[in-house]
Design a protein around this motif. Structure first.
Motif, PDB file in Angstrom:
ATOM      1  N   CYS A 291       3.228   1.042   1.876  1.00 21.91           N
ATOM      2  CA  CYS A 291       3.523  -0.363   2.190  1.00 21.91           C
ATOM      3  C   CYS A 291       4.835  -0.704   1.498  1.00 21.91           C
ATOM      4  O   CYS A 291       5.395   0.127   0.786  1.00 21.91           O
TER       5      CYS A 291
ATOM      6  N   CYS B   9       5.401  -3.035  -0.792  1.00 20.28           N
ATOM      7  CA  CYS B   9       5.278  -3.734  -2.077  1.00 20.28           C
ATOM      8  C   CYS B   9       6.146  -3.081  -3.144  1.00 20.28           C
ATOM      9  O   CYS B   9       6.330  -1.865  -3.141  1.00 20.28           O
TER      10      CYS B   9
ATOM     11  N   CYS C   8      -2.189  -2.264   0.469  1.00 24.81           N
ATOM     12  CA  CYS C   8      -2.467  -1.533  -0.768  1.00 24.81           C
ATOM     13  C   CYS C   8      -3.709  -2.059  -1.476  1.00 24.81           C
ATOM     14  O   CYS C   8      -4.142  -1.494  -2.478  1.00 24.81           O
TER      15      CYS C   8
HETATM   16 ZN   LIG Z   1       1.194  -3.326  -0.656  1.00 21.73          ZN
END
Ligand SMILES: [Zn+2]
Length: 464
Positions: free
Chosen positions: A26, A28, A46
């Motif tokens: 992802c 992030c 996540c």
């Molecule tokens: Zn994430």
């Protein structure tokens, strides 16, 4: 049986976080250390919310993994890699499985330790047993796991291997927090012919050495006393430097590995590997070899200089300004000793490079002795030299000029006057008496004079 005759075999599984901006599946942010608070750097992926799918694998993270594998000399690179789900139940794992890849590469060796395989996986979150708080900021951060064959023969051997591994990661800039020595490792250890014990939860470079030292002697003592070490997983307690029994070992079957249907297999192409190979920097072993040839560095010096890229680079700049052999000896000896004493890496004193050059110039012009050069360096490291250059500081601290100013001649006169018997002995042919007088003079100058100069001046004065 003498326990020192028992041989131990150690294998390591080392986890290093890859230096990437975003997580493996992802977008992030991976920087969980500076996150505003728990569960700030998270998204539905996540944290494994129902219905979410992973993004495509972070290509940069995969490239870093390949760079490390190639730098480790892995010669059996796979054509493609599949992500698997490794199941276990623990609050740090929101999906109840961890994504972990099939081996990316095999083969390779470092410090005489062969590498079994290298693979990529997701870091779990963090679960604090004391507070019950679960923080998923770390969940999904790309991890590389490096597995060695069980061929490490002692805790010291493990330390040498890790030191070189750390140097490679430092040179590549491919891993996070390499300088601070933070890394995670699991170890397996057995006395030849006896059960294998796993040690988990080792969280630092130094911890590996402590855990292995403790566990080696625990198992040797058991075997020596006719006891069989239990096949189990033990936990390393870093505060107490001991290992504790944790649980009976689960087998690979317990993890119920299955291929992850959400992630496409990732291809590794020849072109990709050739391109990465061509872009690798000069690695520590190569650099050590070059330092020996180009600068006449000894094995020890080349090793000490090349284990940290910042230090190796600084050495090459210093060696342009002063005699490389003098520089290598000083940085390997005096400087490295002071760094180790403070548990510092070179990066911490990198801004003192000019100061080091100036100190070496004073030393090569014999304006200061080895002892004074060390003192100047220590004072600079402790911040006592302020913004002064090495010569300004040495001058202001009265550590310089003892030869020039006539002060030395005065001290020699004083030493002769105070040690009449030694002078008589010298006149009668006792060579030792000269050493004694030189020692007196050195003591009176508090080590500021050059020993060779003192001897020469004394000889000249006494032959009058
Ligand atoms: Zn994430």
């Amino acid at each position: 049986m003498d326990s020192s005759e028992l041989t131990v075999m150690i294998g390591l599984e080392i986890h290093v976080q890859l230096a990437t901006k975003s997580k493996l599946f992802c977008s992030c942010n991976t920087d969980y250390q500076t996150a505003a608070g728990p569960n700030e750097n998270v998204c539905p992926t996540c944290t494994a919310q129902p219905g979410t799918k992973p993004f495509d694998m972070n290509a940069y993270a995969f490239e870093q993994a390949l760079r490390i594998a190639l730098a480790l000399g892995c010669d059996r690179m796979r054509d493609s890699v599949t992500m698997q789900r490794k199941h276990y139940f623990y609050p740090d794992l929101p999906a109840n499985y961890q994504r972990t890849s099939t081996p990316i590469a095999e083969g390779g060796s470092l410090a005489g330790v062969s590498i079994t395989e290298v693979h990529i996986e997701e870091d779990p979150g963090r679960y604090d047993l004391k507070t019950g708080i679960v923080d998923y900021n770390r969940a999904g951060v790309p991890l590389l796991e490096i597995v060695t064959d069980p061929v490490i023969t002692s805790p010291d051997h493990a330390r040498k291997f890790l030191e070189e591994l750390r140097a490679i990661l430092d040179y590549l800039g491919a891993a996070r927090d390499v300088e601070s020595g933070s890394m995670r490792a699991d170890a397996n250890l057995s006395i030849t012919g006896h059960n294998r014990v796993e040690v988990k939860n080792i969280n630092s470079f130094h911890g590996v050495f402590s855990a292995l030292t403790y566990e080696t002697s625990r198992q040797k003592n058991m075997v020596k006393n006719g006891l069989e070490p239990e096949r189990e997983t033990r936990h390393f307690d870093e505060d107490r430097d001991i290992t504790l029994g944790l649980r009976k070992k689960e087998s690979v079957d317990d993890y119920r590995y299955i291929p992850d249907p959400d992630v496409q297999p990732i291809a590794i192409t020849k072109e990709q590997l050739n391109r990465i190979n061509a872009s690798l920097p000069e690695l520590p072993r190569k650099k050590m070899e070059r330092f020996r040839g180009q600068y006449g560095a000894s094995d020890d010096e080349a090793h000490a200089l090349c284990m940290e890229l910042a230090m190796a680079d600084a050495f090459e700049r210093v060696a342009k300004k002063v005699d490389p052999k003098l520089a290598a000896g000083f940085m390997r000896g005096t400087l490295k000793k002071q760094l180790n004493f403070r548990s510092w890496n070179f990066a911490k004193v990198a801004q003192k490079e000019q100061f080091i050059i100036d100190t070496l110039l004073l030393l090569s012009e014999r304006k200061v002795t080895d002892k004074v050069a060390e003192k100047i360096l220590i004072d600079a490291m402790d911040g006592k030299a302020g913004q002064k250059t090495a010569s300004q500081y040495a001058e202001s601290a009265g550590l310089i000029g003892v030869q020039k100013s006539g002060e030395l001649a005065e001290i020699i006169e004083k030493a002769i006057a105070e040690n009449a018997k030694a002078v008589l002995d010298y006149d009668a042919g006792a060579a030792k008496a000269l050493q004694f007088l030189a020692g007196r003079v050195m003591a009176m100058t508090k080590g500021r004079a050059d020993p060779t100069t003192v001897q020469e001046l004394l000889k000249k004065r006494l032959s009058k």
